[in-house]
Design a protein around this motif. Structure first.
Motif, PDB file in Angstrom:
ATOM      1  N   THR A 132      -0.466 -15.154 -47.615  1.00 57.91           N
ATOM      2  CA  THR A 132      -0.935 -15.327 -46.240  1.00 57.91           C
ATOM      3  C   THR A 132      -2.393 -14.906 -46.166  1.00 57.91           C
ATOM      4  N   THR A 134      -5.453 -12.979 -44.578  1.00 53.60           N
ATOM      5  CA  THR A 134      -5.570 -11.721 -43.847  1.00 53.60           C
ATOM      6  C   THR A 134      -7.033 -11.330 -43.671  1.00 53.60           C
ATOM      7  N   THR A 169       2.978 -12.893 -50.734  1.00 53.18           N
ATOM      8  CA  THR A 169       4.212 -12.697 -49.971  1.00 53.18           C
ATOM      9  C   THR A 169       5.377 -12.333 -50.892  1.00 53.18           C
ATOM     10  N   GLU A 198       2.694 -17.016 -41.666  1.00 47.79           N
ATOM     11  CA  GLU A 198       2.663 -15.552 -41.665  1.00 47.79           C
ATOM     12  C   GLU A 198       3.987 -14.958 -41.199  1.00 47.79           C
ATOM     13  N   ALA A 201       6.423 -14.231 -44.032  1.00 47.33           N
ATOM     14  CA  ALA A 201       5.950 -13.351 -45.115  1.00 47.33           C
ATOM     15  C   ALA A 201       6.621 -11.988 -45.045  1.00 47.33           C
TER      16      ALA A 201
END
Length: 401
Positions: A132, A134, A169, A198, A201
């Protein structure tokens, strides 16, 4: 190019006992992983490597091949890579592409790892993993206090002014098998990232994470409304399922309940299709016997341990628990819901039952819930060329003694 998915799933777990068999959205984690791999358009074989007989049975029932994982590769110190290499050694030749799927990530999306497979097969990348995006500011603690890891603590840039970073993840890793063999580790050569939702995850290592996953399941799982429920038998509770959970008591103590003719027709259709049907009730009540006789199905009453009774019945009938749909509504149904392949709840069931269910029906108990379940079960028995059945209808309710 050949593609094999391998799912390591050992029996031991310190954080969550029996983790790989714990359920999210009513489905064991190992089964969710197998289902995801089998739904891929690119994976040729799905293999589970495990040291646990129960995990092996669940994996086989879900359609995976199973490789017995030796004890020395199933302890706390054993790496996933060692399990993957052991599994590869037991195949008849290495695949071109290896897909490593972790069962502890319950929301694996086959379309996402298919994208990763395409990128590895093209030769553009050697490894592609799920991640994901970030923009989090990370810190580390030491004896002298906290300090920034991926940023200068004296500078606070806006999100739009920062470059994203990527967090694994743990859901899947797709790799070129020859490169994995040479490196002995999952990262080598040119490494790429497949971005995943997301919300998906989550990797389950604690009881809290398991509870969070169950809370997310109704939002993230595919809609099962249009999916057939593929089973070999249907087992139901009585009160709250065949009835609306109310009882009418006469002055002399006689009890009356209300049932639905729609359920009667649903049971009849199941019987005519050769589907075993069982009513399993904690209480002993003549009204249950009368209804079962009317429906011409077997009934077991006065059962304190419904799960044990269900196991014994399934063994006698030669039906795998994974191939049974159980419909319940209250806490005394939890034991059965936890051991069957298709735990199903009526709307209005207690929260614990709703949380354990793979499917929550739309029709309340006593008003055609059993008929709705029957329609979904029978859907799997229809040929694609057959004319579609009419939508389920509800017959008027009747009161019986």
């Amino acid at each position: 190019m050949s593609v094999v998915a391998i799912i390591p799933a050992r029996g031991g777990s310190k954080g969550v006992q029996g983790k790989n068999l714990r359920r999210v959205g009513g489905v064991p984690l190992i089964v969710r992983a197998v289902d995801a791999a089998r739904s891929s358009r690119l994976v040729d074989r799905v293999i589970v490597t495990t040291d646990d007989a129960r995990i092996a049975a669940a994996a086989r029932s879900a359609g995976a091949e199973v490789i017995d994982r030796p004890v020395h590769l199933a302890g706390d110190q054993a790496t996933s890579e060692s399990a993957l290499l052991h599994a590869l050694d037991h195949l008849n030749g290495d695949p071109d592409v290896l897909v490593f799927i972790q069962a502890t990530s319950p929301f694996v999306n086959a379309a996402e790892f298919d994208e990763a497979i395409e990128r590895v097969r093209s030769g553009w990348e050697d490894v592609v993993f799920s991640a994901t995006e970030t923009y989090a500011f990370l810190w580390q603690l030491s004896d002298t206090g906290a300090s920034g890891v991926n940023h200068d603590a004296s500078v606070r840039p806006r999100r739009q002014d920062r470059e994203p970073q990527y967090q694994e993840t743990g859901a899947f890793y797709v790799m070129r098998t020859t490169g994995f063999r040479e490196a002995g580790f999952r990262f080598f050569g040119r490494v790429g990232v497949t971005l995943v939702d997301e919300r998906t995850a989550i990797e389950i290592d604690t009881q809290d994470e398991l509870e969070v996953a169950n809370a997310l399941a109704p939002l993230l799982d595919p809609n099962l409304d249009d999916h057939a429920i593929t089973v070999d038998a249907v087992v139901t509770d009585f009160d709250g399922v065949h009835t609306d959970d109310r009882v009418h008591v006469a002055a002399d103590g006689s009890e009356y309940v209300t049932t639905s003719r729609a359920d009667g027709m649903g049971v009849r259709l199941l019987r005519e299709a050769g589907m075993p049907v069982l009513i399993l009730s904690t209480e002993t009540n003549p009204v249950v016997s009368a209804r079962a006789a009317k429906l011409r199905v077997e009934v077991l009453q006065g059962i304190s341990d419904k799960a044990a009774a269900l196991v014994a019945w399934a063994d006698r009938e030669g039906i795998e628990l994974e191939r049974i749909a159980y419909l319940g509504n209250d806490v005394n149904d939890l034991g059965c819901l936890e051991i069957v392949g298709w735990p199903i709840a009526v709307p209005g069931a207690v929260p614990e039952v709703i949380a354990s269910a793979r499917v929550v029906l739309e029709t309340p108990g006593g008003y055609g819930a059993v008929r709705e379940l029957a329609e979904r079960v029978l859907r799997s028995k229809r040929s694609r060329n057959e004319e579609k059945w009419e939508e389920p209808w509800l017959y008027p309710s009747v009161t019986m003694r």
